[in-house]
Design a protein around this motif. Structure first.
Motif, PDB file in Angstrom:
ATOM      1  N   LEU A 179      -8.329 -54.823  11.558  1.00 37.83           N
ATOM      2  CA  LEU A 179      -9.823 -54.546  11.572  1.00 37.83           C
ATOM      3  C   LEU A 179     -10.188 -55.019  12.922  1.00 37.83           C
ATOM      4  CD1 LEU A 179     -10.546 -56.381   8.089  1.00 37.83           C
ATOM      5  CD2 LEU A 179     -10.393 -53.921   8.413  1.00 37.83           C
ATOM      6  N   PRO A 180     -11.056 -54.155  13.296  1.00 33.82           N
ATOM      7  CA  PRO A 180     -11.908 -54.566  14.693  1.00 33.82           C
ATOM      8  C   PRO A 180     -12.582 -55.570  14.394  1.00 33.82           C
ATOM      9  CG  PRO A 180     -12.710 -52.276  13.666  1.00 33.82           C
ATOM     10  CD  PRO A 180     -11.581 -52.948  12.591  1.00 33.82           C
ATOM     11  N   GLU A 181     -13.030 -56.333  15.743  1.00 34.60           N
ATOM     12  CA  GLU A 181     -14.060 -57.484  15.647  1.00 34.60           C
ATOM     13  C   GLU A 181     -15.390 -56.969  15.229  1.00 34.60           C
ATOM     14  OE1 GLU A 181     -15.381 -60.755  18.926  1.00 34.60           O
ATOM     15  OE2 GLU A 181     -13.271 -59.811  19.028  1.00 34.60           O
ATOM     16  N   GLY A 182     -16.029 -57.745  14.472  1.00 40.15           N
ATOM     17  CA  GLY A 182     -17.307 -57.418  13.946  1.00 40.15           C
ATOM     18  C   GLY A 182     -17.490 -56.748  12.573  1.00 40.15           C
ATOM     19  N   THR A 183     -16.103 -56.636  11.963  1.00 42.79           N
ATOM     20  CA  THR A 183     -16.021 -55.979  10.575  1.00 42.79           C
ATOM     21  C   THR A 183     -16.675 -56.747   9.593  1.00 42.79           C
ATOM     22  OG1 THR A 183     -14.061 -54.814  10.953  1.00 42.79           O
ATOM     23  CG2 THR A 183     -14.482 -55.118   8.845  1.00 42.79           C
ATOM     24  N   THR A 184     -17.723 -56.208   8.627  1.00 40.93           N
ATOM     25  CA  THR A 184     -18.236 -57.079   7.580  1.00 40.93           C
ATOM     26  C   THR A 184     -17.713 -56.498   6.296  1.00 40.93           C
ATOM     27  OG1 THR A 184     -20.207 -55.810   8.061  1.00 40.93           O
ATOM     28  CG2 THR A 184     -20.205 -57.645   9.347  1.00 40.93           C
ATOM     29  N   HIS A 185     -17.378 -55.065   6.407  1.00 41.99           N
ATOM     30  CA  HIS A 185     -17.374 -54.631   4.994  1.00 41.99           C
ATOM     31  C   HIS A 185     -15.986 -53.732   5.188  1.00 41.99           C
ATOM     32  CE1 HIS A 185     -21.628 -55.098   4.850  1.00 41.99           C
ATOM     33  NE2 HIS A 185     -21.341 -55.317   3.353  1.00 41.99           N
ATOM     34  N   VAL A 186     -15.363 -53.628   4.257  1.00 47.70           N
ATOM     35  CA  VAL A 186     -13.887 -52.737   4.305  1.00 47.70           C
ATOM     36  C   VAL A 186     -13.789 -52.025   3.156  1.00 47.70           C
ATOM     37  CG1 VAL A 186     -11.261 -52.967   4.187  1.00 47.70           C
ATOM     38  CG2 VAL A 186     -12.495 -54.631   5.605  1.00 47.70           C
ATOM     39  N   ARG A 187     -13.356 -50.690   3.055  1.00 47.57           N
ATOM     40  CA  ARG A 187     -13.026 -50.010   2.256  1.00 47.57           C
ATOM     41  C   ARG A 187     -11.499 -49.508   2.176  1.00 47.57           C
ATOM     42  NH1 ARG A 187     -16.568 -45.076   2.798  1.00 47.57           N
ATOM     43  NH2 ARG A 187     -14.591 -44.382   3.855  1.00 47.57           N
ATOM     44  N   LEU A 188     -11.005 -49.438   0.973  1.00 43.62           N
ATOM     45  CA  LEU A 188      -9.677 -49.118   0.621  1.00 43.62           C
ATOM     46  C   LEU A 188      -9.842 -47.889  -0.238  1.00 43.62           C
ATOM     47  CD1 LEU A 188      -7.647 -52.401  -0.010  1.00 43.62           C
ATOM     48  CD2 LEU A 188      -7.408 -50.712   1.845  1.00 43.62           C
ATOM     49  N   ASP A 189      -9.060 -46.596   0.377  1.00 39.74           N
ATOM     50  CA  ASP A 189      -9.159 -45.549  -0.508  1.00 39.74           C
ATOM     51  C   ASP A 189      -7.752 -45.257  -1.146  1.00 39.74           C
ATOM     52  OD1 ASP A 189     -11.971 -44.416  -0.585  1.00 39.74           O
ATOM     53  OD2 ASP A 189     -11.589 -44.470   1.630  1.00 39.74           O
TER      54      ASP A 189
ATOM     55  N   ALA B 195      -3.131 -35.513 -16.585  1.00 36.94           N
ATOM     56  CA  ALA B 195      -2.919 -36.829 -16.956  1.00 36.94           C
ATOM     57  C   ALA B 195      -3.657 -37.502 -15.967  1.00 36.94           C
ATOM     58  CB  ALA B 195      -1.307 -37.289 -17.135  1.00 36.94           C
ATOM     59  N   VAL B 196      -4.558 -37.055 -14.930  1.00 35.84           N
ATOM     60  CA  VAL B 196      -5.098 -38.060 -14.080  1.00 35.84           C
ATOM     61  C   VAL B 196      -6.728 -37.975 -14.513  1.00 35.84           C
ATOM     62  CG1 VAL B 196      -5.603 -38.426 -11.736  1.00 35.84           C
ATOM     63  CG2 VAL B 196      -3.272 -37.425 -12.653  1.00 35.84           C
ATOM     64  N   PHE B 197      -7.094 -39.165 -14.815  1.00 35.94           N
ATOM     65  CA  PHE B 197      -8.684 -39.141 -15.216  1.00 35.94           C
ATOM     66  C   PHE B 197      -9.424 -39.477 -13.669  1.00 35.94           C
ATOM     67  CE2 PHE B 197     -12.509 -41.474 -16.565  1.00 35.94           C
ATOM     68  CZ  PHE B 197     -13.152 -40.401 -16.927  1.00 35.94           C
ATOM     69  N   PHE B 198      -8.741 -40.365 -13.095  1.00 38.31           N
ATOM     70  CA  PHE B 198      -9.200 -41.173 -11.743  1.00 38.31           C
ATOM     71  C   PHE B 198      -8.187 -40.514 -10.778  1.00 38.31           C
ATOM     72  CE2 PHE B 198     -10.768 -44.339 -14.764  1.00 38.31           C
ATOM     73  CZ  PHE B 198     -12.035 -44.342 -14.317  1.00 38.31           C
ATOM     74  N   PRO B 199      -8.510 -39.393  -9.805  1.00 41.92           N
ATOM     75  CA  PRO B 199      -7.764 -38.722  -8.769  1.00 41.92           C
ATOM     76  C   PRO B 199      -7.571 -39.745  -7.811  1.00 41.92           C
ATOM     77  CG  PRO B 199      -9.903 -37.518  -9.027  1.00 41.92           C
ATOM     78  CD  PRO B 199      -9.767 -38.545 -10.288  1.00 41.92           C
ATOM     79  N   GLU B 200      -8.791 -40.493  -7.254  1.00 43.19           N
ATOM     80  CA  GLU B 200      -8.764 -41.411  -6.467  1.00 43.19           C
ATOM     81  C   GLU B 200      -9.634 -42.583  -6.694  1.00 43.19           C
ATOM     82  OE1 GLU B 200     -12.350 -39.739  -3.836  1.00 43.19           O
ATOM     83  OE2 GLU B 200     -10.572 -38.586  -3.781  1.00 43.19           O
ATOM     84  N   VAL B 201      -9.234 -44.029  -6.156  1.00 43.05           N
ATOM     85  CA  VAL B 201      -9.750 -45.092  -6.190  1.00 43.05           C
ATOM     86  C   VAL B 201     -10.387 -45.479  -4.986  1.00 43.05           C
ATOM     87  CG1 VAL B 201      -9.585 -47.356  -7.100  1.00 43.05           C
ATOM     88  CG2 VAL B 201      -8.397 -45.563  -8.242  1.00 43.05           C
ATOM     89  N   ALA B 202     -11.619 -45.787  -4.858  1.00 43.70           N
ATOM     90  CA  ALA B 202     -12.229 -46.426  -3.664  1.00 43.70           C
ATOM     91  C   ALA B 202     -12.527 -47.718  -3.990  1.00 43.70           C
ATOM     92  CB  ALA B 202     -13.223 -45.691  -3.183  1.00 43.70           C
TER      93      ALA B 202
END
Length: 131
Positions: A59-69, A96-103
């Motif tokens: 993570l870069p310096e100053g990161t306050t929020h992160v998102r994992l996709d 069979a996939v209800f959630f194709p991605e999770v963020a």
């Protein structure tokens, strides 16, 4: 690895429908420095045989929020195709996939490590801050 000026992130995925790690799921990491800042794509990885991403970008310096996709649809499609190959009589034309991605988005502070496991099944998921 976190330093006093940065945070660090790790993750793993457990497929709770079979009680095993989810291998081969693409995971992308993004970060921002403030609630109103734009997301910066940092790169990604894929889960290994243990369901872990061991090489997520720093993570870069100053990161306050992160998102994992997490791109879970290809994982479940492959699992479904493998199951149909083993038992052709059980073929189902529906997805069979209800959630194709999770963020997953979460706040971080410098110097802390954040392990964020994903518990996954075809029709639900949960996450938590691990250790």
């Amino acid at each position: 690895m976190s330093t006093s000026t940065t945070a660090s992130v790790s993750t793993h995925i457990l497929d709770t429908s079979v009680g095993r790690p989810a291998e081969g799921v693409a995971v992308h990491l993004s970060a921002r420095s403030g609630r109103d800042a734009d997301w910066q794509a940092l790169g990604g990885s894929a889960t290994d045989a243990d369901g872990r991403c061991k090489d997520l970008p720093a993570l870069p310096e100053g990161t306050t929020h992160v998102r994992l996709d997490f791109a879970v649809e290809p994982y479940f499609e492959k699992k479904q195709a493998d199951a149909q190959q083993d038992a052709p009589a059980n073929r189902d034309s529906g997805s069979a996939v209800f959630f194709p991605e999770v963020a997953i988005t979460f706040a971080v502070v410098p110097g802390e490590h954040y392990h964020v496991p994903l518990l996954l099944n075809p029709f639900g998921y949960s996450v938590y801050r691990g250790s």
